[in-house]
Design a protein around this motif. Structure first.
Motif, short mmCIF file in Angstrom:
data_model
loop_
_atom_site.label_atom_id
_atom_site.label_comp_id
_atom_site.label_asym_id
_atom_site.label_seq_id
_atom_site.Cartn_x
_atom_site.Cartn_y
_atom_site.Cartn_z
N SER A 1 1.47 -1.59 0.51
CA SER A 1 0.09 -0.01 -0.03
C SER A 1 0.65 1.65 -0.06
O SER A 1 0.59 2.36 -0.46
N GLN A 2 2.02 1.11 -0.03
CA GLN A 2 2.98 2.18 0.61
C GLN A 2 2.84 3.04 -0.91
O GLN A 2 2.62 4.18 -1.14
N SER A 3 3.33 2.17 -1.56
CA SER A 3 3.59 3.51 -3.61
C SER A 3 2.07 3.30 -3.63
O SER A 3 1.62 5.06 -3.61
N SER A 4 0.53 3.01 -3.49
CA SER A 4 -0.36 3.55 -3.37
C SER A 4 -0.50 4.84 -3.11
O SER A 4 -1.04 5.56 -3.48
N ASN A 5 -0.23 4.38 -1.53
CA ASN A 5 -0.70 5.93 -0.11
C ASN A 5 0.49 7.37 -1.10
O ASN A 5 -0.29 8.83 -1.06
N THR A 6 1.80 6.69 -1.91
CA THR A 6 2.82 7.84 -2.34
C THR A 6 1.74 8.34 -3.02
O THR A 6 2.47 9.71 -3.10
N VAL A 7 1.36 7.59 -3.99
CA VAL A 7 1.06 8.10 -5.76
C VAL A 7 -0.31 9.52 -4.96
O VAL A 7 -0.26 10.20 -6.16
N LEU A 8 -1.10 8.83 -4.00
CA LEU A 8 -2.47 9.57 -3.49
C LEU A 8 -1.79 10.54 -3.24
O LEU A 8 -1.94 12.19 -3.50
N LEU A 9 -0.60 10.90 -2.47
CA LEU A 9 0.00 12.03 -2.32
C LEU A 9 0.46 12.83 -2.83
O LEU A 9 0.37 14.33 -2.82
N VAL B 1 -1.62 -4.97 -6.56
CA VAL B 1 -2.96 -4.30 -7.76
C VAL B 1 -3.80 -3.93 -6.89
O VAL B 1 -4.25 -2.76 -7.39
N LYS B 2 -4.39 -4.30 -6.51
CA LYS B 2 -6.01 -4.01 -6.04
C LYS B 2 -5.50 -2.27 -4.60
O LYS B 2 -6.55 -2.47 -4.36
N ASN B 3 -4.82 -1.93 -4.66
CA ASN B 3 -4.67 -1.06 -3.54
C ASN B 3 -4.28 0.17 -4.21
O ASN B 3 -4.68 1.21 -4.06
N MET B 4 -4.15 -0.08 -5.65
CA MET B 4 -4.08 1.00 -6.64
C MET B 4 -5.20 0.89 -7.03
O MET B 4 -5.82 2.21 -7.69
N ILE B 5 -6.40 0.23 -7.07
CA ILE B 5 -7.49 0.75 -7.01
C ILE B 5 -8.12 1.58 -6.19
O ILE B 5 -9.19 2.87 -6.89
N TYR B 6 -7.69 1.75 -5.15
CA TYR B 6 -8.96 2.23 -4.55
C TYR B 6 -8.15 3.94 -4.63
O TYR B 6 -8.63 4.99 -4.38
N VAL B 7 -6.67 4.00 -4.97
CA VAL B 7 -6.27 5.49 -5.66
C VAL B 7 -7.43 6.38 -6.38
O VAL B 7 -7.95 6.83 -6.41
N GLY B 8 -7.83 5.14 -7.69
CA GLY B 8 -7.64 5.45 -8.34
C GLY B 8 -9.90 6.16 -8.42
O GLY B 8 -11.16 6.56 -8.05
N VAL B 9 -10.05 5.72 -7.29
CA VAL B 9 -11.77 5.57 -6.50
C VAL B 9 -12.02 7.33 -5.83
O VAL B 9 -12.53 7.92 -5.60
N VAL B 10 -10.39 6.71 -5.39
CA VAL B 10 -10.36 8.34 -4.17
C VAL B 10 -10.08 9.49 -5.08
O VAL B 10 -10.83 10.75 -4.63
#
Lengths: 350, 611
Positions: free
Chosen positions: B36-44, B150-159
């Motif tokens: 999830s660290q990658s996803s969170n960094t992308v969101l940030l 990859v699942k964690n990247m999905i929430y980035v899209g939703v958010v």
């Protein structure tokens, strides 16, 4: 009888190949006990450094805590010295040598300082093959705290108080060979010739030299029943070889019989000569060296000589790929990258 | 430029609702080891690229895989980047903590959850969005093994869809995150798109939170404090680093290794540095002291347990007067404590680290910028004063991502302190290592290897006289210790001065390190909500400079805010202040291991003010 007459100049004092006399290698007056083996080792260090023509200013003396560790104050007063904390001189030496690769590091430790409190740092120093001459002045007891057993004391050895040691000794030489030191030997402070030759070879070696030198404590461990006394050593010392050393700068070619003598060429072209006293002993064979040390323990011998030498292994300085100039004095232009580097990094972080 | 936060109204299924723009905290609850660290960094990064001030804080366990972890992203148009106590938007991915995460929310918060968790039944006063991650991930990620990540990247899209984050910025952030791995970038981008499309077609926006483009991050960088410190050390000319792995400091030397390999290899292909992973912290500091004695700019990085192990050697360095820099990235103690949580708990023990009369210079950075600049200060001070300098960072600063202004190239030349060369010795003949020639308590030293017969001196932890010779004489000992004290007093006017914001208030606040970010926000809360003006001093070093004494003198009540139980800095200050001023000090201390938030400080200060 003094026969010098007025007007005749006194003969020039004897000097070594860099023009220094032996007095330039002396240190302060020893405060150790009269007859202490450590003082004899200090004398051998002075002689070896003098004869090898090592500039005292190039030498960094390092020690831990204990009687042995006090001794750097008593030789080579023109060399920098660091008397560190108990058992942890190896780390100080590591930093010192890496910061200035031109230094010749000479570490003096004791059996308590290395084999007990300092075991953690001792083993890691050995496995790094840092260029250093590491001497354990080994008397089997803690002298400065008045005679408690150390971890190199043999099973059955007796203290002055009558206490018998019932734990097995740690063989620092066997450990050093196992872990990666590249020049390992044992000697005896009372064997002037052997120790002298081994120290000169040590000076010529590039990598970790570990010399365990049995050095009787005349005050607390030189009595009947001690296995680290002068008398016990005289009776049980089993030299593996007759050690001699031919420095590179002395262009002497003496014939030797390859059947009876092993010659090891050191990094600087010097030659370490080991006249075999045991037919099949090969000091470049690590496994054999460790086995032979274990046999010696079984047989109650105190084996001395050069147990292992390896002039091929890269030193820690080589492994770290450190630049030729000492790191300590690199100029700002080398140690501070330019503005464009900072700009590049900032851009990457945007 | 759209920087508005005026209340725009829009109709939603929950009725008339105020739009909350660029002011929210998003908390992602996952299991550690799930990528999830990658996803969170992308969101940030996406929010950052939208020009909105942002901060990210990772609340993680001391574990590699399987335990709960939370990542909090705060976006704030006013630039507040401290942890926000209230969570506005939760992304619940962890079944173990989901219920508790939801139950602790304030009414009105939004919850994005994995459909099977079935959280919407828990409360009726929250906004719920269910996402069928497993169904969405399968088509974009044929390789089953990778789905967990990859699942964690999905929430980035939703958010992104729900908050109206520009997808172009999300793509840019992904390309940056997976810079050299085009395949991975594409895979992750597809997952983000799947989430975005799902939200667009299947979710109805009900929460009030929006990200809108601003211009407040122009030119800024994102970096963690440990990387900033490593960069600072590289530009400060560090030549020797020893270290022993310990959270939260390991990433400092690891970043140094990366940077130095890139930028500190000479034209001969050889390293202009040595970095050694030591066998323990005792060896790490021993190596620093050996290298410092030899003349290198030497440092190590550690955390509380390592500091404890370095105690004996610290006394040796103090007494033999050897320079060295120690980064203490503080974590929660005592003992192993909470190894992955932040604290300012090593202040007192480090200031006096070691037995006998020992004291040390401490520098206290509050930001990535200061991690960079104080590296230079630390080495200069260490070599000027021939002593250890401890840089007191913390886990929040060291390991979290911070928005920062680009670092300034150091303009000051590197200063190596009082070192005598061969030529100096030719001129002066000789020297006494510990003689106070300049009346500042600082003697002259030579480096081992200096080619002069009078260069050598004997470094020893035992009693010594001016010449470094062994001495047990009472007068030698006392004179030497008094000189060391004089040296420490001299340091008062050399260490970084505090930052002071003074008006006419009778209430003063003193803080340091990362508490700063909560304190600037808390002062605004006090002003806006209670009409209370406060003055503020941010400590940057120990020993305390004159400004600190003046500040206490100028205020009736001084609240010293810190992240430890025992008011450690306050205790240090008490030792320094004249007795009449001590009673003016009040402690606001927090020890929960989470980065300090403004609301807690404001509430406690108001209680203590009796309001």
């Amino acid at each position: 009888m003094a026969t010098t007459t007025a007007g005749t100049p006194a003969p020039a004092p004897k000097t070594n190949r860099i023009g220094l006399s032996v007095i330039d290698y002396r240190g302060g007056k020893t405060t150790l006990c009269a007859g202490c083996g450590h003082n004899a080792i200090s004398e051998r260090i002075i002689d070896a450094m003098y004869e090898m023509g090592i500039k005292p200013e190039r030498v960094a003396k390092l020690s831990g805590i204990g009687c042995s560790s006090k001794s750097p104050a008593y030789f080579m007063g023109r060399s920098h010295s660091f008397n560190a904390v108990h058992g942890r001189m190896p780390s100080v030496a590591t930093g010192a040598v890496l910061a200035n690769r031109n230094l010749m590091a000479l570490g003096v430790s004791g059996d308590g300082d290395s084999a007990s409190i300092g075991m953690g740092q001792f083993v890691h120093l050995m496995r790094r093959n840092l260029p250093i001459i590491y001497i354990i002045e080994d008397n089997g007891v803690y002298g400065l705290t008045k005679g408690q057993f150390s971890a190199t004391a043999d099973m059955g050895s007796k203290l002055k108080t009558g206490v018998i040691n019932d734990l097995p000794p740690i063989d620092t030489c066997a450990m050093a060979i196992t872990l990666g030191a590249t020049f390992v030997g044992r000697s005896f402070s009372g064997d002037k010739k052997q120790l002298h030759a081994m120290l000169k070879a040590a000076i010529a070696h590039q990598g970790t030299v570990m010399l365990d030198v049995v050095s009787p404590c005349v005050t607390f461990n030189d009595h009947e029943g001690s296995t680290k006394s002068y008398k016990y050593m005289k009776d049980h010392d089993e030299p593996l070889q007759e050690v001699s050393f031919v420095p590179a700068f002395e262009d002497i070619s003496v014939e030797y019989d390859a059947g009876t003598t092993i010659e090891v060429t050191m990094h600087d072209g010097s030659r370490l000569r080991l006249r075999k006293l045991e037919e099949d002993y090969d000091p470049t064979n690590r496994i054999r060296a460790i086995t032979r040390l274990n046999e010696a323990h079984e047989q109650g011998e105190v084996l001395t000589g050069v147990f292992y030498v390896n002039t091929k292994a890269p030193s820690f300085v080589d492994l770290l790929n450190i630049t030729e100039q000492p790191l300590a004095t690199l100029p700002e232009s080398i140690v501070r990258p330019g503005r464009e580097v900072l700009e590049q990094v900032m851009e990457e972080l945007r | 430029m759209a920087t508005t936060d005026v209340a725009l109204h829009e109709a939603s299924s929950r009725g008339e609702q105020k739009r909350v723009v660029n002011d929210m905290s998003i908390q992602v609850a996952t299991v550690n080891g799930s990528g999830s660290q990658s996803s969170n960094t992308v969101l940030l990064r996406s929010i950052f690229q939208m020009g909105v001030p942002v901060s990210g804080k990772n609340l993680f366990p001391s574990n590699i895989a399987g335990l709960p972890t939370w990542y909090t992203i705060r976006a704030n148009k006013d630039g507040y980047i401290a942890r926000k106590k209230e969570i506005d938007f939760v992304v619940a991915m962890n079944s173990e903590t989901a219920q508790e995460d939801v139950m602790s929310l304030a009414p009105g918060a939004a919850v994005l959850y994995d459909e099977p968790l079935n959280l919407s039944a828990l409360r009726s006063d929250l906004v719920f969005y269910a996402v069928p991650y497993d169904k969405l991930v399968a088509p974009v990620c044929p390789e089953a093994k990778l789905r967990k990540l990859v699942k964690n990247m999905i929430y980035v899209g939703v958010v992104a869809r729900l908050l109206e984050i520009d997808m172009a910025e999300v793509e840019k952030a992904i390309r940056k995150q997976f810079a050299k791995k085009v395949k991975a970038a594409n895979l992750n981008l597809a997952a983000v798109q799947a989430g975005y499309d799902y939200a667009a077609t299947s979710l109805v926006k009900q929460d009030p939170y929006f990200i809108q483009r601003m211009d407040k991050t122009q030119g800024k960088i994102i970096i963690d404090g440990n990387s900033a410190a490593a960069l600072g050390c590289m530009f400060a000319g560090v030549t020797f680093i020893s270290w022993y792995p310990i959270t939260p400091s390991s990433s400092l030397p690891e970043a140094a290794i990366e940077y130095m390999k890139r930028f500190r290899i000479g034209p001969d292909g050889k390293a202009t540095f040595a970095i050694v992973q030591a066998e323990d912290e005792l060896a790490a500091i021993g190596m620093v002291i050996g290298a410092g004695w030899s003349g290198a700019r030497a440092m190590t990085a550690t955390a509380g347990p390592g500091i404890s192990l370095m105690a004996e050697f610290s006394g040796l360095a103090y007494y033999t007067e050897i320079p060295g820099v120690i980064w203490d990235v503080q974590r929660v103690g005592p003992s192993t404590g909470l190894p992955t949580r932040t604290s300012q708990g090593d202040i007192l023990s480090t200031a006096f680290l070691s037995h006998g009369d020992t004291k040390h210079i401490l520098l206290i950075p509050c930001s990535a910028e200061e991690c960079f600049s104080m590296a230079h200060d630390a080495f200069d001070l260490a070599e000027h004063f021939q002593t250890l300098v401890f840089v007191m960072s913390d886990l929040d600063l060291g390991m979290n991502n911070w928005m920062a202004d680009p670092f300034h190239y150091p303009e000051k030349p590197i200063k190596r302190g009082k070192v005598l060369s061969k030529e100096d010795l030719d001129r002066v003949g000789g020297f006494a290592r510990y003689k106070d020639v300049d009346n500042d308590g600082i003697g002259y030293r030579t480096l081992p290897g200096t080619d002069h017969p009078a260069a050598a001196w004997f470094a020893r932890g035992s009693g010594h006289n001016e010449k470094g010779q062994y001495s047990e004489r009472p007068d030698d000992y006392e004179k030497n210790m008094e000189r060391l004290n004089r040296k420490f007093e001299t340091a008062r006017s050399f260490v970084p001065r505090p930052e002071v914001w003074t008006g006419k208030s009778k209430i003063g606040i003193i803080g340091y390190g990362t508490s700063h970010w909560a304190l600037i926000e808390s002062r605004d809360q006090l002003r806006k909500e209670y009409y209370i003006e406060t003055d503020y001093l941010r400590l940057r070093a120990y020993p305390f400079t004159r400004e600190v004494h003046d500040f206490v003198r100028q205020h009736d009540r001084v609240y010293l805010v810190e992240q430890n139980r025992d008011a450690q800095m306050l205790s240090l200050l008490k030792l320094d202040l004249e007795p009449s001023l001590i009673a003016r000090l009040y402690s606001i201390a927090h020890i929960h291991g989470l980065p300090l938030d403004a609301r807690s400080v404001t509430d406690e200060l108001m209680t203590m003010e009796g309001k």
